[in-house]
Design a protein around this motif. Sequence first.
Motif: not given
Length: 141
Positions: A48-50, A70-72, A92-93
């Motif tokens: 979201p938002g990216t 996967g990923g963040h 991410p948070y």
Amino acid sequence: MKKQVILSISGLHFGELAGDGEAIEVITPAEYYFRRDKHYILFEEFAPGTKEAIHSKLKLSPDKIEIIKGGHYNTRIVFERERMNMSHYNTPYGDLMIGTMTKQLSLQVEEEEIEAKVLYSLEINDEWAADCNVNIHVKNA
């Protein structure tokens, strides 16, 4: 089932996090394969938002459904009938500990489509957060 498929994931969350109910739906192209009595669906989502792609995988079998990201968002969420599964959910948070208590799980496989349904309770950091349902539909592209 062909290799190129269309994946639809929809769900509804009821509880403290979602208020009166929050609907979620994702429809995306995906790749399908069958190996060792499991159905695999590979797809990409966007955070979201990216514009960052999240490489995701669904593993479907009659007794267990797994969502692997996967990923963040590196995480693995497992649904098994009448069983609590705990996992780390990376965001991410920050990291969260989530638990899924699966109440119902069904998988129907036809020649050209797959339908899976899961009803579960969601816990976040050992506290009940919502009752949820997820519907997964896979069909030839």
